[in-house]
Design an enzyme around this catalytic site. Structure first.
Site, short mmCIF file in Angstrom:
data_model
loop_
_atom_site.label_atom_id
_atom_site.label_comp_id
_atom_site.label_asym_id
_atom_site.label_seq_id
_atom_site.Cartn_x
_atom_site.Cartn_y
_atom_site.Cartn_z
N ALA A 156 27.55 45.80 -23.09
CA ALA A 156 25.73 44.51 -23.84
C ALA A 156 24.85 45.54 -23.12
O ALA A 156 25.27 45.70 -22.02
CB ALA A 156 26.35 43.43 -22.89
N LYS A 157 23.43 45.36 -23.54
CA LYS A 157 22.21 45.94 -22.63
C LYS A 157 21.84 45.04 -21.93
O LYS A 157 21.20 44.13 -22.03
CB LYS A 157 21.44 46.22 -23.99
CG LYS A 157 20.61 47.17 -23.18
CD LYS A 157 19.32 47.83 -24.55
CE LYS A 157 18.55 48.59 -23.96
NZ LYS A 157 19.13 50.17 -23.67
#
Length: 305
Positions: A156-157
């Site tokens: 996930a960013k």
């Protein structure tokens, strides 16, 4: 940063100077928020956003992984991005959608806090310096270890994940380098502070597997382009020692695009300048994003506005 006119916030275009949040915004205190970095390019057929669908899909993947429920659909976010670019009369720009946990609850549990969404766009040139794309950059192996996939959600960013990157980048710049390379807990190469990394050795292009790194959109594009060019690509683990003796090396990323690495820890990579394969991949990459007509088969990566 060049200030422009409007920023999209929760469905409304607001003046740049009025795009404000409360000091008790949850993401500011605890770091849980998700974002994307996207570029819009001026092409031969007009302005186009590069890999827009891929970036928005990754934004929603990040939301799923972190348990954040974005209060808009993919289509609504895409239209909001287009609207924001048009409102600012930009032919090309960097695009930053961010979904953050807002004001309304304190403590680690964010379930009673609001989920807010904003989209900012602004002109942003070469990320790693004016000469980075043509001459390559100097890089330092960071003393900070990369995030283990069971320590944080590396797929996930996430805003907070970038504390690790900030420490690595700051250390490198303070020592006179342009960028950092981060190793994992086993001492193998993972990525830069905000980029994926590739090396060329004995005619084979290698990049670390996705075990503990963010799945870069530009990384994916470069793999497709390289294989289309007849270059053998392997996703495999390699050490800092193999990085030192690589024939060529380069970073990829939305901001960095395709940036050659000419030196690591005062050791020249190859001949100490951008290599032939790196320059060819870089050339083809820019042909695609500028829609020069020589690579029409990759036009699906471009969303015209």
């Amino acid at each position: 940063m060049e200030k422009i006119d409007k920023i999209w916030m929760d469905g409304e275009l607001v003046d740049w100077d009025n795009a404000k949040i409360h000091i008790l915004t949850h993401t500011l205190h605890y770091g849980l928020g998700i974002f994307e970095g996207i570029r819009c390019y001026k092409t031969d057929r007009g302005s186009a956003i590069f890999c827009l669908n891929e970036h928005i899909n990754r934004l929603f993947d990040s939301a799923l992984v972190t348990g954040i429920k974005i209060p808009y659909t993919r289509e609504e976010i895409i239209e909001a991005i287009k609207k924001t670019i048009k409102a600012n009369n930009l032919n090309e720009c960097y695009i930053r959608p961010i979904v953050y946990i807002g004001y309304g609850a304190m403590g680690i549990n964010f379930k009673n806090a609001s989920i807010n969404t904003a989209i900012a766009v602004w002109p942003w040139g070469t990320y790693l310096g004016e000469d980075a794309l043509s001459k390559g950059i100097r890089v330092k192996i960071s003393s900070f270890t990369g995030l283990h996939p069971n320590v944080s959600l590396t797929k996930a960013k996430v805003c907070g994940n970038y504390v690790n990157s900030i420490l690595a980048k700051t250390e490198a710049v303070d020592h006179g380098y342009d960028e950092a390379v981060i190793l994992d807990s086993d001492g193998n190469v993972t990525q830069g502070s905000g980029e994926n990394i590739f090396i060329l050795r004995d005619g084979i292009l290698k990049t670390p597997p996705l075990t503990s790194i963010l799945e870069g959109i530009t990384r994916r594009v470069v793999i497709v382009l390289a294989r289309d060019m007849g270059i053998k690509v392997k996703e495999e683990i390699f050490s800092r020692g193999e990085l030192y003796i690589a024939d060529e090396a380069f970073f990829t990323g939305t901001a960095a695009e395709v940036t050659p690495i000419r030196e690591i820890d005062n050791r020249a990579i190859g001949k100490g300048n951008p290599g032939h394969v790196t320059k060819r991949i870089q050339e083809v990459f820019f042909e695609v994003i500028q829609d020069s007509g020589r690579n029409k088969k990759f036009r699906e990566w471009l969303t015209y506005i």
